[in-house]
Design an enzyme around this catalytic site. Structure first.
Site, PDB file in Angstrom:
ATOM      1  N   GLY A 161       5.417   1.244  -4.122  1.00  0.00           N
ATOM      2  CA  GLY A 161       4.795   2.563  -4.017  1.00  0.00           C
ATOM      3  C   GLY A 161       5.265   3.497  -5.120  1.00  0.00           C
ATOM      4  CB  ALA A 162       6.499   2.773  -8.476  1.00  0.00           C
ATOM      5  CB  THR A 163       1.228   4.911  -8.242  1.00  0.00           C
ATOM      6  OG1 THR A 163       0.942   4.973  -6.832  1.00  0.00           O
ATOM      7  CG2 THR A 163       1.120   3.479  -8.722  1.00  0.00           C
TER       8      THR A 163
ATOM      9  N   GLY B 253       4.753  10.314  -5.625  1.00  0.00           N
ATOM     10  CA  GLY B 253       5.784  10.753  -4.694  1.00  0.00           C
ATOM     11  C   GLY B 253       7.166  10.206  -4.962  1.00  0.00           C
TER      12      GLY B 253
ATOM     13  N   GLY C   5       8.469   7.249  -4.762  1.00  0.00           N
ATOM     14  CA  GLY C   5       8.574   6.034  -5.563  1.00  0.00           C
ATOM     15  C   GLY C   5       8.504   6.322  -7.042  1.00  0.00           C
TER      16      GLY C   5
ATOM     17  CB  SER D  36      10.959   9.314   8.100  1.00  0.00           C
ATOM     18  OG  SER D  36      10.429  10.595   8.378  1.00  0.00           O
TER      19      SER D  36
ATOM     20  CE1 TYR E 151       5.714   8.309   7.462  1.00  0.00           C
ATOM     21  CE2 TYR E 151       6.748   9.949   8.873  1.00  0.00           C
ATOM     22  CZ  TYR E 151       6.683   9.265   7.679  1.00  0.00           C
ATOM     23  OH  TYR E 151       7.618   9.523   6.693  1.00  0.00           O
TER      24      TYR E 151
END
Length: 311
Positions: free
Chosen positions: A23-25, A27, A29, A156, A181
């Site tokens: 998820g590096a694209t 936020g 990440g 979280s 979530y």
């Protein structure tokens, strides 16, 4: 014992190390990747959208001019909601790089209003946030063992606010976006702690750590073309929450420390010092995530559902 003088804005030299970030694209990440590259690491940025991967990599190289030489970035297509994609990406990663650490960050932060399933039939939030990471960590375990590496699971504060016991991990009944979530983050934390117990018991030279970003929001985060572009209204609303929030850049600090600080031990739980914001500090996870019976149940469920049994 942890290093009291840890400075998240002046990381130790990570030259020669390679980290994979899911998820590096966008936020957390993205900012974790940027921070690692600034410290000299090679970062394998992963994501499910090739165009966003190109944009994120370009942003890192634009903001960190030495990235192309000192800490090169790589990209790898990976959709954690798709177990086939996870297996393919893990095989590529094993063949191409010696991975020192994996940041299991990708996730659905804003779940759909009604329950949805993936192509494989799994509830989409649990599949993306939990199941895919369980499978990825298991598939990369032998590679991490070869270099005494580390895996970091992302929890979280939702797991503290709403500490649901995930007796129905896929929420076949009683689905709500918040429960999906919060429950997924309970599962991530529980599995991260259980992973370390199992790794220790097996004598494997791999540590498993859990970290959370506090309350980190886009409207308080630097604007980056193709990565973080909140509207004026979003900035206005998010800045109203200033006293209890922080940027995603700061939210990445505990994740990065958990991944690279040599004084961090397996089975530890890290987050912002003041729970929702602040510099990284070791904390205590919620009671349900520390329950070994809950962890054992989740582990069996993930093995059966993913078809991945950790070596």
């Amino acid at each position: 014992m942890t290093a009291p003088d840890w400075d998240p804005e002046a990381l130790p030299d990570l030259t020669g190390r390679t980290y994979l970030v899911t998820g590096a694209t966008r936020g957390l990440g993205y900012f974790a990747s940027e921070q690692l590259v600034r410290a000299g690491a090679r970062v394998v940025m992963t994501g499910r959208n090739p165009n966003r991967l190109v944009s994120a990599r370009a942003a890192v190289e634009r903001r960190v001019p030495e990235a192309a030489t000192v800490g090169p970035t790589e990209t790898l297509l990976l959709d954690t909601s798709n177990l086939g994609s996870v297996r393919a990406a893990a095989a590529t990663a094993r063949a191409r790089w010696n991975i020192d650490g994996v940041l299991l960050n990708a996730g659905v932060v804003h779940p759909p209003r009604t329950r949805e399933t993936t192509y494989g039939g799994n509830e989409v939030v649990f599949a993306t946030n939990v199941l895919g990471h369980f499978a990825l960590a298991g598939a990369l375990l032998t590679s991490l063992s070869a270099v005494a590496g580390r895996m970091v699971w992302v929890g979280s504060v939702a797991a503290t606010i709403s500490p649901y016991d995930p007796v129905d991990p896929q929420l076949v009944e009683g689905y709500t976006p918040w429960r999906a979530y919060a429950q997924s983050k309970v599962a991530c934390t529980s599995l991260g702690l259980e992973a370390d117990r199992r790794l220790r018991a097996a004598g494997a030279p791999v540590s498993s750590v859990v970290a959370h970003p506090g309350y980190s929001i886009s409207g308080r985060t630097p604007g980056i073309h193709g990565v973080n572009e909140p509207s004026r209204w979003a900035r206005f609303v998010d800045n109203l929450q200033g006293p209890v929030t922080q940027s995603k850049e700061e939210g990445a600090w505990p994740l990065v420390r958990a991944l690279v600080d040599p004084t961090v031990g397996g089975g530890e739980f890290w987050g912002p010092r003041h729970l929702l914001r602040g510099r990284p500090a070791q904390q205590r996870p919620s009671k349900v995530t520390r329950d070994p019976e809950v962890a054992e149940r989740l582990w069996r469920f993930c093995e059966e559902t993913s078809g991945i049994h950790w070596p």
